[in-house]
Design an enzyme around this catalytic site. Structure first.
Site, PDB file in Angstrom:
ATOM      1  N   ASP A  86       0.855  -1.188   0.000  1.00 34.14           N
ATOM      2  CA  ASP A  86       0.000   0.000   0.000  1.00 34.14           C
ATOM      3  C   ASP A  86       0.895   1.243   0.000  1.00 34.14           C
ATOM      4  OD1 ASP A  86      -1.927   1.972   0.464  1.00 34.14           O
ATOM      5  OD2 ASP A  86      -3.113   0.680   1.769  1.00 34.14           O
ATOM      6  N   ASP A  97      -3.202   7.518  -3.089  1.00 34.05           N
ATOM      7  CA  ASP A  97      -3.137   6.347  -2.216  1.00 34.05           C
ATOM      8  C   ASP A  97      -3.552   5.152  -3.066  1.00 34.05           C
ATOM      9  OD1 ASP A  97      -3.353   4.542  -0.117  1.00 34.05           O
ATOM     10  OD2 ASP A  97      -4.902   5.667   0.967  1.00 34.05           O
ATOM     11  N   HIS A 157     -11.666   6.433   1.846  1.00 34.63           N
ATOM     12  CA  HIS A 157     -11.681   7.675   2.621  1.00 34.63           C
ATOM     13  C   HIS A 157     -11.485   8.910   1.747  1.00 34.63           C
ATOM     14  CE1 HIS A 157      -7.250   7.162   2.347  1.00 34.63           C
ATOM     15  NE2 HIS A 157      -7.582   5.898   2.404  1.00 34.63           N
ATOM     16  N   HIS A 165      -7.274  10.913   6.009  1.00 29.09           N
ATOM     17  CA  HIS A 165      -8.644  10.488   6.307  1.00 29.09           C
ATOM     18  C   HIS A 165      -9.439  11.731   6.690  1.00 29.09           C
ATOM     19  CE1 HIS A 165      -8.250   6.042   6.241  1.00 29.09           C
ATOM     20  NE2 HIS A 165      -6.978   6.356   6.375  1.00 29.09           N
ATOM     21  N   GLU A 190     -10.919   1.311  -1.374  1.00 28.02           N
ATOM     22  CA  GLU A 190     -10.046   0.164  -1.126  1.00 28.02           C
ATOM     23  C   GLU A 190     -10.783  -1.057  -0.591  1.00 28.02           C
ATOM     24  OE1 GLU A 190      -7.109   0.954   2.010  1.00 28.02           O
ATOM     25  OE2 GLU A 190      -7.975   2.945   2.217  1.00 28.02           O
ATOM     26  N   GLU A 278      -6.639  -0.884  -4.363  1.00 26.53           N
ATOM     27  CA  GLU A 278      -6.968   0.511  -4.036  1.00 26.53           C
ATOM     28  C   GLU A 278      -6.549   1.470  -5.139  1.00 26.53           C
ATOM     29  OE1 GLU A 278      -4.997   2.089  -0.520  1.00 26.53           O
ATOM     30  OE2 GLU A 278      -6.508   3.668  -0.320  1.00 26.53           O
TER      31      GLU A 278
HETATM   32 MN    MN Z   1      -3.724   2.813   0.963  1.00 27.14          MN
HETATM   33 MN    MN Z   2      -6.309   4.279   1.731  1.00 25.44          MN
END
Ligand code: MN
Ligand code: MN
Length: 293
Positions: A86, A97, A157, A165, A190, A278
């Protein structure tokens, strides 16, 4: 609508994140030390002109998220592992992200497909006005069709400048209440799929931290505030600046004083294997722009 320079930063972060994701696929192999992967990919982010938006997460098998190598990590990629990488990249504080699950030894291929298809199906429905609950419903349905469970207590998010977030969460299951996504907002989506119970819980370990409000009362805290702002960081990132034996002690002290927030490693409750996919996208009037594609 996003201002042109903000859009440019998001796109730059997204391009870098996509490159790093590809690079992860090449270097994750049985026997590779996790710390080598973390260091290499984080260095590459900087070389490409970005900064890590959080420590590289590399989570094995039933670990769903939030593992990054501590400074002296000896862990290596085991044989037959499902590895979630990630990646967070920020450019001027604007974050991309993205995550990929890599199978080492041809395990969990269907599980990987389930989270990837859930992401793909849900992304197709994104546009101004789409309901968060309907996104969760699509993710849940897709993953269940494979015979797996979505992880219900992990979510996508809203992203804002230096804020990973930013208050709104995109569910991985159908929810009764929710909100509407709006044009110009940026989200990470995600889906996580598992062979286990579909719930993660905190382990007793934490290697990722955050300073929620900037403090300058000590050299240690002011360094963190300056370097990482309010974004997550790892102890690994401090070893060039502070004595190694002090770092752990200081972190422990500030965590117990509730000045530094710790993110425990998240483990699947039924010890099921976990996959994750994601992407980060910008909501448009009639669709979305996936910046990390
Ligand atoms: Mn992530
Ligand atoms: Mn994330």
């Amino acid at each position: 609508m996003l201002e042109a320079n903000i859009l440019e930063s998001y796109r730059a972060a997204g391009d870098i994140a996509a490159k790093i994701r590809e690079e992860a696929g090449k270097i994750v192999k049985e026997g590779t030390p996790l710390i080598k992967i973390c260091d290499a990919l984080e260095k590459r982010i900087i070389k490409e002109g970005g900064k890590p938006a959080f420590p590289l997460n590399i989570s094995l098998n039933d670990v769903a998220a939030h593992y990054t190598s501590p400074p002296d990590d000896k862990t290596t990629i085991p044989p037959k592992a499902l590895v979630k990488v990630d990646i967070g990249v920020q450019v001027e504080g604007y974050i991309a992200d993205t995550a990929v699950t890599i199978s080492v030894g041809k395990v969990g291929m269907e599980l990987i497909k389930a989270s990837e298809l859930a992401l793909e199906n849900a992304l197709k429905t994104i546009k101004h006005g789409v309901k968060s609950s309907s996104i969760g419903e699509i993710i849940e349905k897709t993953i269940k069709e494979f015979g797996f469970k979505p992880i219900s207590n992990l979510t996508g998010h809203l992203l804002e400048k230096y804020n990973l977030h930013a208050g709104k969460s995109i569910p991985n299951v159908k929810t009764k209440i929710g909100f509407v996504l709006k044009e110009g907002e940026v989200y990470a989506m995600e889906p996580f799929a598992t062979t286990g119970e579909g719930i993660v819980e905190d382990s007793k370990y934490a290697y990722i931290y955050r300073l929620p409000s900037p403090k300058t009362s000590t050299q240690f805290l002011s360094y963190i505030a300056r370097e990482f702002k309010t974004l997550p960081f790892a102890a690994r990132w401090l070893i060039y600046k502070f004595p190694r034996n002090k770092i752990e002690e200081l972190i422990r002290k500030f965590v117990s004083a509730q000045i530094i927030q710790a993110y425990p490693v998240l483990v699947e409750r039924g010890k099921g294997t976990v996959s994750q996919a994601e992407h980060t996208f910008i909501v448009k009037r009639n669709g979305c722009e996936i910046i990390s594609a």
